[in-house]
Design an enzyme around this catalytic site. Structure first.
Site: not given
Length: 177
Positions: A27-28
């Protein structure tokens, strides 16, 4: 420094199941610069990817424990990416003999298996997307690379193929071959 080219895939290579793979979830936390958290099998880390050239980017990795990863993943923006990453030996015709004869460090990496094709087969929200990445020991090697026949289009530097950008999509449609 990460020196990488990215390609769409015309067809999966034969006998894919014989290659090792990693299961990746990521995830960012931020897109510009890219700050991501990643679980790769049973390893956890955070990565910072700075903006640089299209092919070469600064990259820093920091190990995390599982609880830190879980905590940070909950803070990620957008879609969580899940994929299987197959590690495939570089194609035998990746470089000309002349290039290998005149670039000793790149030739060593090539002959010793230091250059691999990382074939990402996405799952979940991005099911149907398949991307191949090749990391090189030098910019010259990236410029002199001859992709295998099963690669389709060089999409290096195209924003829409960036994992960070993919996380921002509201919908995803796979382009038909």
């Amino acid at each position: 420094m990460e020196i990488e080219r990215k390609f769409t895939v015309r067809k999966l290579p034969d006998e894919l199941e014989k290659y090792d793979y990693h299961y990746i979830e990521q995830g960012y936390l931020n897109v510009h610069p890219a700050i991501r958290v990643r679980k790769e099998d049973d390893h956890f880390y955070m990565t910072y990817k700075g903006a640089a050239g299209v092919v070469a980017k600064k990259e820093y990795n920091m190990e995390l424990d599982e609880s830190s990863y879980d905590h940070l993943l909950k803070k990620a923006d957008g879609n969580i990416i899940t994929k299987k990453r197959y590690l495939i030996p570089i194609n035998e015709d990746a470089f000309s003999k002349e290039y290998l004869d005149t670039h000793a460090d790149d030739a060593k990496a090539f002959y010793e298996g230091g250059i691999k094709i990382e074939l990402d087969i996405f799952e979940g929200f991005f099911e149907g997307l398949v991307i191949a990445e090749v990391e090189f020991p030098s910019i010259e090697a990236s410029e002199n690379y001859n992709p295998p026949h099963w690669f389709k289009e060089d999409v290096t530097g195209r924003k829409e193929y960036s994992n960070a950008q993919l996380t921002k999509l509201d919908k995803f449609v796979v382009e038909k071959a």
